[in-house]
Scaffold this motif. Structure first.
Motif, short mmCIF file in Angstrom:
data_model
loop_
_atom_site.label_atom_id
_atom_site.label_comp_id
_atom_site.label_asym_id
_atom_site.label_seq_id
_atom_site.Cartn_x
_atom_site.Cartn_y
_atom_site.Cartn_z
N CYS A 149 -6.45 40.70 -77.99
CA CYS A 149 -7.87 40.80 -78.34
C CYS A 149 -8.23 42.06 -79.12
N GLY A 150 -7.48 43.13 -78.94
CA GLY A 150 -7.77 44.38 -79.63
C GLY A 150 -7.67 44.28 -81.14
N LEU A 151 -7.01 43.24 -81.63
CA LEU A 151 -6.82 43.05 -83.07
C LEU A 151 -7.91 42.19 -83.69
N CYS A 152 -8.85 41.75 -82.88
CA CYS A 152 -9.90 40.84 -83.34
C CYS A 152 -11.06 41.61 -83.97
N ALA A 153 -11.63 41.04 -85.01
CA ALA A 153 -12.79 41.66 -85.67
C ALA A 153 -14.01 41.67 -84.74
N ASP A 154 -14.04 40.79 -83.75
CA ASP A 154 -15.17 40.72 -82.81
C ASP A 154 -14.93 41.51 -81.52
N PRO B 284 -14.86 44.44 -78.81
CA PRO B 284 -14.72 43.56 -77.64
C PRO B 284 -15.87 42.55 -77.61
N CYS B 285 -15.54 41.31 -77.49
CA CYS B 285 -16.54 40.24 -77.51
C CYS B 285 -17.13 40.01 -76.12
N GLU B 286 -18.14 39.18 -76.07
CA GLU B 286 -18.81 38.87 -74.80
C GLU B 286 -17.84 38.21 -73.81
N LEU B 287 -16.98 37.32 -74.30
CA LEU B 287 -16.02 36.65 -73.42
C LEU B 287 -15.08 37.66 -72.75
N LEU B 288 -14.53 38.56 -73.53
CA LEU B 288 -13.64 39.57 -72.96
C LEU B 288 -14.39 40.48 -72.01
N ASN B 289 -15.61 40.85 -72.37
CA ASN B 289 -16.42 41.68 -71.48
C ASN B 289 -16.69 40.98 -70.15
N GLN B 290 -16.95 39.67 -70.19
CA GLN B 290 -17.17 38.91 -68.96
C GLN B 290 -15.94 38.98 -68.06
N PHE B 291 -14.77 38.83 -68.63
CA PHE B 291 -13.53 38.91 -67.85
C PHE B 291 -13.31 40.32 -67.31
N TYR C 97 -15.37 42.76 -66.72
CA TYR C 97 -16.37 43.28 -65.78
C TYR C 97 -16.79 42.27 -64.71
N ASP C 98 -16.03 41.21 -64.55
CA ASP C 98 -16.31 40.23 -63.50
C ASP C 98 -16.25 40.92 -62.14
N LYS C 99 -17.22 40.64 -61.27
CA LYS C 99 -17.31 41.32 -59.98
C LYS C 99 -16.12 41.06 -59.08
N GLU C 100 -15.52 39.87 -59.16
CA GLU C 100 -14.41 39.52 -58.28
C GLU C 100 -13.04 39.76 -58.91
N GLN C 101 -12.88 39.41 -60.18
CA GLN C 101 -11.57 39.48 -60.81
C GLN C 101 -11.44 40.54 -61.90
N GLY C 102 -12.53 41.20 -62.22
CA GLY C 102 -12.51 42.17 -63.31
C GLY C 102 -11.80 43.47 -62.94
N ASP C 103 -11.63 44.30 -63.93
CA ASP C 103 -10.95 45.57 -63.73
C ASP C 103 -11.78 46.75 -64.23
N GLY C 104 -13.08 46.54 -64.31
CA GLY C 104 -13.97 47.61 -64.75
C GLY C 104 -13.78 48.04 -66.19
N GLY C 105 -13.22 47.18 -67.01
CA GLY C 105 -13.04 47.47 -68.43
C GLY C 105 -11.69 48.05 -68.80
N LYS C 106 -10.79 48.19 -67.84
CA LYS C 106 -9.46 48.75 -68.15
C LYS C 106 -8.72 47.92 -69.20
N ARG C 107 -8.85 46.60 -69.11
CA ARG C 107 -8.13 45.74 -70.06
C ARG C 107 -8.65 45.93 -71.49
N ILE C 108 -9.93 46.25 -71.63
CA ILE C 108 -10.49 46.51 -72.95
C ILE C 108 -9.87 47.78 -73.53
N GLU C 109 -9.74 48.80 -72.72
CA GLU C 109 -9.10 50.04 -73.17
C GLU C 109 -7.63 49.81 -73.52
N THR C 110 -6.96 48.96 -72.74
CA THR C 110 -5.56 48.64 -73.02
C THR C 110 -5.43 47.94 -74.37
#
Length: 88
Positions: free
Chosen positions: A50-55, A57-64, A66-79
């Protein structure tokens, strides 16, 4: 090394061995359901992650991320950001 499409670090995932998961780069159907929308989107755009995408971080990635149950607080976005930067 890219481990996933969304920035999840498969090497640190508790489900890796438990579910015999090879990571989304290596499977067509995830163990948790029929498909992963993030994986489908990324592969549909012919991107390694996803980091190579023009969009990013998109809303879909943000949902994943920052999800309350399965999210990682945005760590995957930084990765994903790190993977994209190291590729350039």
């Amino acid at each position: 090394m890219i481990e996933s499409r969304c920035g999840c670090l498969c090497s640190q995932c508790e489900y890796r061995e438990l579910m015999n998961c090879a990571g989304c780069i290596n499977f067509s159907k995830p163990f948790w359901g029929e498909s992963c929308p993030v994986k489908s989107c990324c592969e549909g755009r012919k991107l390694d992650n996803c980091g190579l995408c023009a969009d990013f971080p998109c809303e879909l990635l943000n949902q994943f991320a920052y999800d309350k149950e399965q999210g990682d607080g945005g760590k995957r976005i930084e990765t994903c950001r790190e993977w994209a930067t190291s590729r350039n």
